[in-house]
Scaffold this active site. Structure first.
Site, PDB file in Angstrom:
ATOM      1  N   HIS A 277       0.873  -1.183   0.000  1.00 24.80           N
ATOM      2  CA  HIS A 277       0.000   0.000   0.000  1.00 24.80           C
ATOM      3  C   HIS A 277       0.906   1.228   0.000  1.00 24.80           C
ATOM      4  O   HIS A 277       1.675   1.443   0.940  1.00 24.80           O
ATOM      5  CB  HIS A 277      -0.907   0.013   1.229  1.00 24.80           C
ATOM      6  CG  HIS A 277      -1.847   1.187   1.247  1.00 24.80           C
ATOM      7  ND1 HIS A 277      -3.133   1.134   0.733  1.00 24.80           N
ATOM      8  CD2 HIS A 277      -1.682   2.452   1.708  1.00 24.80           C
ATOM      9  CE1 HIS A 277      -3.707   2.305   0.877  1.00 24.80           C
ATOM     10  NE2 HIS A 277      -2.855   3.120   1.461  1.00 24.80           N
ATOM     11  N   CYS A 278       0.800   2.020  -1.051  1.00 24.41           N
ATOM     12  CA  CYS A 278       1.665   3.195  -1.199  1.00 24.41           C
ATOM     13  C   CYS A 278       0.945   4.438  -0.679  1.00 24.41           C
ATOM     14  O   CYS A 278      -0.126   4.795  -1.171  1.00 24.41           O
ATOM     15  CB  CYS A 278       2.039   3.396  -2.671  1.00 24.41           C
ATOM     16  SG  CYS A 278       3.143   4.798  -2.940  1.00 24.41           S
ATOM     17  N   VAL A 279       1.541   5.092   0.319  1.00 23.41           N
ATOM     18  CA  VAL A 279       0.912   6.289   0.887  1.00 23.41           C
ATOM     19  C   VAL A 279       1.003   7.473  -0.071  1.00 23.41           C
ATOM     20  O   VAL A 279       0.202   8.407   0.022  1.00 23.41           O
ATOM     21  CB  VAL A 279       1.572   6.646   2.236  1.00 23.41           C
ATOM     22  CG1 VAL A 279       1.329   5.562   3.262  1.00 23.41           C
ATOM     23  CG2 VAL A 279       3.067   6.905   2.074  1.00 23.41           C
ATOM     24  N   SER A 283      -3.191   4.462  -2.312  1.00 26.88           N
ATOM     25  CA  SER A 283      -3.832   3.302  -2.896  1.00 26.88           C
ATOM     26  C   SER A 283      -2.867   2.127  -2.849  1.00 26.88           C
ATOM     27  O   SER A 283      -1.672   2.301  -2.588  1.00 26.88           O
ATOM     28  CB  SER A 283      -4.258   3.587  -4.337  1.00 26.88           C
ATOM     29  OG  SER A 283      -4.847   2.446  -4.930  1.00 26.88           O
TER      30      SER A 283
END
Length: 424
Positions: A277-279, A283
């Site tokens: 999960h990329c901040v 998403s």
């Protein structure tokens, strides 16, 4: 029939119709907090959380079909980033303090939100506003000096547009698995407990695929396949996957996940071939958007390095970009040069961080391992550390450099698939 909302009206969190003019009225928690503060008393438990929720609900801007709520996490970068960069441009010592403290504050906020498992738009807002503000400073402070040509500005602008286009694609569906309907969940409860290991992390799956699948009745298997989206290809195993790899059951989404899928605790959904999960894009990175994510990082690196080089050639003339980054005597001779040089250092710090992320991603792709699989392999002590620990080779999907990259470049397509019956 209720009347439509005007531009200054909204429906609050309690479902009541309210007006922006009454944003400071009727807040018992705030009134009680002010009274206790004036009386030097302590606030009751949970008062600050309730006040923060009330403020976040009432922080809105007028819009055509009703006032729109403003995400509080979007605001700090828009205000603090220009202030910090302008303060850093006043003196070299202030610049050192600000540029050293900014990464520390960002990492602290990331640790805070990650520990609480909260989704936030702070990092996406910071990234997009940083791009826009750096581009604005480049046009306002660097281009007028006459050292940057028209073609160079066009090239930098094209790189920025391509990066934003790739970022927009990366923000789309990463490959969410369809959530079964509530009336179809009962079919999963017929699965034998001996054949399924409940797992929300995802590397431990169904034991004894043959025995487990034959233990289900024909009607239960058919309804289970419909509930898990097998008709859409979500509970099938591709022909490229090793035969020893089993599907597993997600206890939170109540569905059978295909191999390499995982559950994201921040999004609350299962994602096909979940990487992480990329901040920065708020998403997940999965099967459908991993290519766009790598493309966005690559365009960012090229555009940022090119912009840093053009700015240093303008501010620190006669020196190579690497030398000018650490030794530029005339950088603080005037405020315009100081602001440009400060923004260059800010871009260099961000570029270094994004370059490290891109390096890890490229190494993982070369060994056909996802970030999630590497993390779980470290936890279970089942992977090999390679290249000084930069990559964890699980050995499960590694088929060689060229085959691994061929597999990555084919993500999102529809490879030949075999149904669960064919596997059994």
């Amino acid at each position: 029939m209720e009347e439509p909302l005007c531009c200054c009206e909204y429906v609050d969190r309690r479902g009541e119709r309210n007006h922006l003019a009454a944003c400071c009225c009727d807040c018992q928690d705030l009134d009680e907090g002010c009274e206790r503060w004036l009386a030097c008393g302590s606030l009751p438990p949970g008062a600050l959380e309730r006040i923060a929720d009330a403020v976040a609900d009432r922080l809105r801007v007028p819009w055509f079909a009703g006032a729109v709520k403003i995400k509080v996490s979007l605001v700090p970068p828009l205000v603090l980033l220009p202030v910090f960069l302008h303060v850093a441009a006043l003196h070299v010592l202030l610049g050192f303090v600000v540029l050293t403290s900014l990464p520390v504050v960002v990492l602290w906020y990331y640790y805070l939100t990650h520990r609480r498992k909260e989704r936030t738009l702070f990092f996406l807002s910071l990234g997009l506003f940083s791009l826009g503000y750096m581009y604005y400073v480049f046009l306002q402070e660097v281009v007028p000096r006459g050292r940057v040509g028209y073609s160079q500005v066009v090239a930098l602008t094209c790189g920025l547009v391509l990066m934003l286009a790739a970022l927009s694609r990366a923000k789309k569906d990463p490959g969410y698995l369809p959530t079964p309907a509530s009336n179809e969940k009962s079919s999963h409860q017929g699965l034998p407990s001996s054949g399924v290991r409940g797992s929300s992390e995802g590397l431990h799956g169904v034991r004894g695929s043959s025995e487990g699948l034959h233990g289900v009745t024909a009607s239960g298997a058919a309804s289970g396949r419909a509930a898990n989206g097998e008709a859409k290809g979500y509970s099938r195993m591709s022909a490229e996957e090793p035969e020893g790899v089993k599907k597993d059951w997600c206890t939170k989404c109540q569905l059978v996940r295909p191999a390499r899928a995982g559950h994201c605790r921040l999004c609350g959904r299962c994602v096909r071939r979940l990487d992480h999960h990329c901040v920065w894009i708020n998403s997940c990175v999965g099967e459908q958007n991993h290519q766009a994510f790598i493309l966005a990082l690559s365009f960012f690196m090229l555009t940022s390095v090119y912009g840093i080089t053009l700015t240093l050639h303008t501010v620190c003339r006669g020196r190579t970009p690497f030398v000018a980054l650490f030794y530029c005597p005339g950088a603080y001779s005037d405020y315009s040069s100081a602001l440009s040089f400060t923004c260059v250092w800010y871009c260099a710090i961000v570029t270094a961080g994004m370059g490290y992320i891109l390096l890890i991603q490229l190494l993982n792709i070369s060994y056909n391992v996802t970030e999630r699989e590497a993390r779980l392999a470290l936890r279970d002590n089942t992977g090999r550390r390679l290249l000084g620990g930069l990559v964890i080779d699980t050995g499960q999907y590694n088929r060689g450099f060229l085959c691994n990259w061929g597999h990555f470049l084919s993500l999102g397509s529809s490879p030949p698939q075999r149904s669960a019956e064919d596997i059994v």
